[in-house]
Motif scaffolding. Sequence first.
Motif, short mmCIF file in Angstrom:
data_model
loop_
_atom_site.label_atom_id
_atom_site.label_comp_id
_atom_site.label_asym_id
_atom_site.label_seq_id
_atom_site.Cartn_x
_atom_site.Cartn_y
_atom_site.Cartn_z
N SER A 174 0.84 -1.21 0.00
CA SER A 174 0.00 0.00 0.00
C SER A 174 0.87 1.25 0.00
O SER A 174 0.60 2.22 0.74
N SER A 175 1.93 1.23 -0.81
CA SER A 175 2.86 2.35 -1.00
C SER A 175 3.66 2.69 0.25
O SER A 175 4.31 3.75 0.31
N GLN A 176 3.66 1.79 1.24
CA GLN A 176 4.46 1.99 2.44
C GLN A 176 5.64 1.03 2.43
O GLN A 176 5.48 -0.16 2.16
N ASN A 177 6.83 1.56 2.70
CA ASN A 177 8.03 0.72 2.69
C ASN A 177 7.93 -0.40 3.72
O ASN A 177 7.45 -0.20 4.83
N VAL A 178 8.37 -1.59 3.31
CA VAL A 178 8.44 -2.74 4.21
C VAL A 178 9.91 -2.98 4.54
O VAL A 178 10.75 -3.09 3.64
N LYS A 179 10.22 -3.06 5.81
CA LYS A 179 11.60 -3.25 6.24
C LYS A 179 11.96 -4.72 6.10
O LYS A 179 11.56 -5.58 6.89
N VAL A 180 12.74 -5.02 5.08
CA VAL A 180 13.14 -6.39 4.80
C VAL A 180 14.36 -6.35 3.88
O VAL A 180 14.49 -5.44 3.05
N ASP A 181 15.26 -7.30 4.04
CA ASP A 181 16.47 -7.38 3.24
C ASP A 181 16.12 -7.80 1.82
O ASP A 181 15.66 -8.91 1.58
N GLY A 182 16.37 -6.91 0.86
CA GLY A 182 16.14 -7.23 -0.54
C GLY A 182 17.38 -7.08 -1.39
O GLY A 182 17.29 -7.06 -2.61
N SER A 183 18.55 -6.97 -0.74
CA SER A 183 19.78 -6.71 -1.50
C SER A 183 20.83 -7.81 -1.36
O SER A 183 21.60 -8.05 -2.28
#
Length: 629
Positions: free
Chosen positions: A320-329
């Motif tokens: 919903s256009s809110q950043n989710v704190k999660v490792d994606g890198s």
Amino acid sequence: MPDRRQVLRVMMLGTAALAAPAACGLPSGGRPIIDGPAAPAGPGTSNTDLQAPLQQDATDAGGLVTNFLNAVAGKLDVDTDFNKANERAKTYLTDNAQKTWSSGSQVTVVRVVEGPASSAGPAGETFVDVTLQPVGILRNDGTVAPGSNTPVPPPQVAMRFTVVLSDRQPGTYLIDDIGPRSANGSTLTGMLLDSTGLSRWYDPHLVYFWSTDSDRRGLVPDLRYVPKVGQLSQEIQRTEMVNWVLGGPSDLLTSAVLNNLYAGITLVGPNLVPPDPNGLLINLSAAPQGLTPPQIMNQLRWSLRPSYEGYEGTVRLQESSQNVKVDGSSSKYLVNSNLADRPYFEGDDTAYCVVGGVVRQIDNPDRLPDVLRNLDRDNRNVRFAALRTGYPYAALVKTDNSLWIGHTPRDNSDAVFVRSDLNGRNWTRPVFLPAADAVVLVAVDGRLHRVDLGGGQTEIGVGDLAVTAFAVAPDGHRIAMIANGSAWVCALRVDGMSISVGPPRYISSGLTDLTSIAWSQLDRVLIAGRGAVNYQLVEATIDGAMATEWKAAYSYRIVSVVALPNPASVPVASQIDRAMVQTDHNIAYHSTRVSSRSIKLGASAPSPSPSPSHAPAGEPVPSNPFYQD
């Protein structure tokens, strides 16, 4: 942009080159390659400048029909895509043919069994005869699924295309009629796509779904086809991949993986945009239920990971256009999530065989697994065997038609074997199921059974199929079988010690007298059977849509084939063929898609008791080779 006519010529030449026989020290023969594999795209390329062939590209009547069977290739996930495909197909038809031709609302994938063969008709017409076999419907979720009410095996349909010179553009051709070759014959209607087009105009691609097994939950691969024609951007291709995840698993996998986790959730965009310096943004309309942010990220990144084309960079997740704190890198998503990759599946290529009733390692015959060190009691009179990778477990089918399950205790004392209460005459090689607990699968007299370490067994229902050979996928949630003389694939649902099989899906191979099957890739199986001249191996996608003959041919009947797929993280361009074949003349072979050589034991092998074969007297005779499960 490359000349489309030249692209088509290169495609035809490439197919002809793939069909050429190989000099591999074995009798050659059999049918030519059915479908050629797609060439991997080079770094930084997207193949998005490809165009489906045009009517005016054809230089003769047969070429026109070939082009027509590829004209609908492209993106097909919304109604406007189908309308565009329909219009492309209609450009091949005369006004008269357009009046009677019905495009329908689906694309039928067909295998060209014979033809095209051209002959002169009346009044300047040319008859182009072609025999087609439907293999499935290319659906808007990128899967090829069985057609409704299609018999098994699908019938071959002899069709005739009547071709005339075009009155729209001098020197070109049009189709004036599509019908059966004989008066009492049948015909296929609607939009048709040659199965070879799936390797030319699409890239096979794996998306992933979470297994139902709570004791060993992980990602299971699901085969889709990513279009690469029609000047599609990489962002559109990646949008397709993510939407397939949101849309849920294919019909094949439904019973083995979690469903409806993304029900009602869409991409906000609606399409992905090119990655910025912070990575690729995936903005979901809501948070999935039942999944943690790391699980969502792992599923998306594995599903975007390229088989041929894809994305391996950083992913940023929003809900919903809110950043989710999660490792994606980082590369942590590669670990402990994909059941077809490390640490669940190592791809250990140590090969074993049976020599004089004793299980031995092929390259180092004197190096016995701890569980099989006792040659006087346990490792003797063996016919078929299985070893579990990384664990001291063994399963042995012996010459007296008994099954023994053994393990080495934690204190490394002598192995303990128990005899199963299973009885029968016709046994397959046992297989350890990749699961949290050590479980053996084996088929006896056509019935599939689960056997535990204590020897207790339970039959696994597979309907009215009589199973004569089977192989379990590296992820442990799909099983391929030879049953009732045909090849099949099913989902394998694992709930602790409870194991069940989903509805079977027929796999077309083009072979007869099928004897064995093995997983060669995560989306493909090797099928052993008889070709037009010799016994051969065919590698087929598990949906049966693409099938390619391996070039080696065998004079003697193949009684078993085993293979070792590469782990999911190994790129297609770096994958290695690993397969072994046993014939009914007691000769075993290492096999690849281009050659085959007989299996020879390492120099330190002891001389076993004599065995009838073509090997010199006293030479160890390896049989029934296998890899660790």
